[in-house]
Motif scaffolding. Structure first.
Motif, PDB file in Angstrom:
ATOM      1  N   THR A  26      -4.234  -9.422   0.036  1.00 53.75           N
ATOM      2  CA  THR A  26      -3.398  -9.200  -1.142  1.00 53.75           C
ATOM      3  C   THR A  26      -2.132 -10.028  -1.092  1.00 53.75           C
ATOM      4  O   THR A  26      -1.802 -10.725  -2.036  1.00 53.75           O
ATOM      5  CB  THR A  26      -3.015  -7.704  -1.270  1.00 53.75           C
ATOM      6  OG1 THR A  26      -4.201  -6.944  -1.358  1.00 53.75           O
ATOM      7  CG2 THR A  26      -2.153  -7.460  -2.477  1.00 53.75           C
ATOM      8  N   ASN A  82       0.848  -1.192   0.000  1.00 53.12           N
ATOM      9  CA  ASN A  82       0.000   0.000   0.000  1.00 53.12           C
ATOM     10  C   ASN A  82       0.883   1.241   0.000  1.00 53.12           C
ATOM     11  O   ASN A  82       1.795   1.360   0.813  1.00 53.12           O
ATOM     12  CB  ASN A  82      -0.910   0.020   1.233  1.00 53.12           C
ATOM     13  CG  ASN A  82      -1.962  -1.052   1.174  1.00 53.12           C
ATOM     14  OD1 ASN A  82      -2.472  -1.374   0.113  1.00 53.12           O
ATOM     15  ND2 ASN A  82      -2.290  -1.617   2.327  1.00 53.12           N
ATOM     16  N   SER A  87      -2.992  -4.892   1.459  1.00 51.35           N
ATOM     17  CA  SER A  87      -4.440  -4.911   1.592  1.00 51.35           C
ATOM     18  C   SER A  87      -4.853  -6.274   2.118  1.00 51.35           C
ATOM     19  O   SER A  87      -4.130  -7.253   1.961  1.00 51.35           O
ATOM     20  CB  SER A  87      -5.107  -4.693   0.233  1.00 51.35           C
ATOM     21  OG  SER A  87      -4.738  -3.464  -0.301  1.00 51.35           O
ATOM     22  N   ASP A  88      -6.029  -6.342   2.704  1.00 52.86           N
ATOM     23  CA  ASP A  88      -6.515  -7.613   3.206  1.00 52.86           C
ATOM     24  C   ASP A  88      -6.444  -8.669   2.119  1.00 52.86           C
ATOM     25  O   ASP A  88      -7.028  -8.521   1.059  1.00 52.86           O
ATOM     26  CB  ASP A  88      -7.971  -7.499   3.686  1.00 52.86           C
ATOM     27  CG  ASP A  88      -8.103  -6.587   4.888  1.00 52.86           C
ATOM     28  OD1 ASP A  88      -7.099  -6.398   5.602  1.00 52.86           O
ATOM     29  OD2 ASP A  88      -9.209  -6.058   5.109  1.00 52.86           O
TER      30      ASP A  88
END
Length: 169
Positions: free
Chosen positions: A88, A72, A85-86
């Motif tokens: 990812t 990110n 990210s959740d």
């Protein structure tokens, strides 16, 4: 930068530098300037961050690093939020594991022509260098495999390969 210099340089730790360190491979931790090459930032920019102890970077530099590593951009740039990210990172690892399994199956079956594979890789690398371009590792691997397939089907497919490179990069 030698590994001795890298070790001595760790005393200049900043939060930004610690975040970058998390993104490095084991080899890059020993030779940090190779990280700059992989992600496509200039050595002078990296030098400012790594050896001079910069505490911030331009948003565009953060974006370039984030694009190359999958993190990110806000986490990298300002330390806000989580690195990935959740799901990812987990999804990326699953895809890489699947790709490795497919490659291993192909290698075990003895169906890879290593001469053609090296040629495909060389074509992609040379194109990237000639056009001063960079690609994310997974996309680059897909392109190499596509060019390999094309070379195996039609070794004289030069114009098709150039078209494929232009579209992919």
């Amino acid at each position: 930068m030698s590994s001795e210099l890298a070790e001595n340089n760790m005393e200049l730790d900043t939060p930004l530098k610690k975040r970058l360190y998390q993104l490095m491979t084991d080899d890059e931790k020993l030779l940090p300037f190779s990280f700059a090459n992989r992600i496509g930032i200039s050595k002078s920019t990296f030098h400012s961050i790594w050896t001079k102890g910069s505490t911030s970077i331009h948003k565009s530099t953060a974006k370039k690093i984030a694009d190359a590593t999958g993190v990110n951009v806000d986490w990298l740039h300002k330390g806000i939020g989580e690195p990935y990210s959740d799901g990812t990172q987990q999804a990326q690892h699953i895809e890489v594991d699947k790709a490795v399994e497919r490659i291993q199956e192909t290698v075990n079956a003895g169906t890879i022509d290593m001469t053609m594979m090296v040629e495909a890789l060389t074509i992609v690398e040379n194109y990237l260098i000639e056009h001063d371009k960079r690609m994310h590792a997974d996309k680059k691997a897909e392109l190499v495999v596509s060019i390999y397939d094309l070379l195996c089907k039609s070794p004289d497919s030069g114009s098709s390969i150039i078209s494929m490179l232009k579209l992919a990069i």
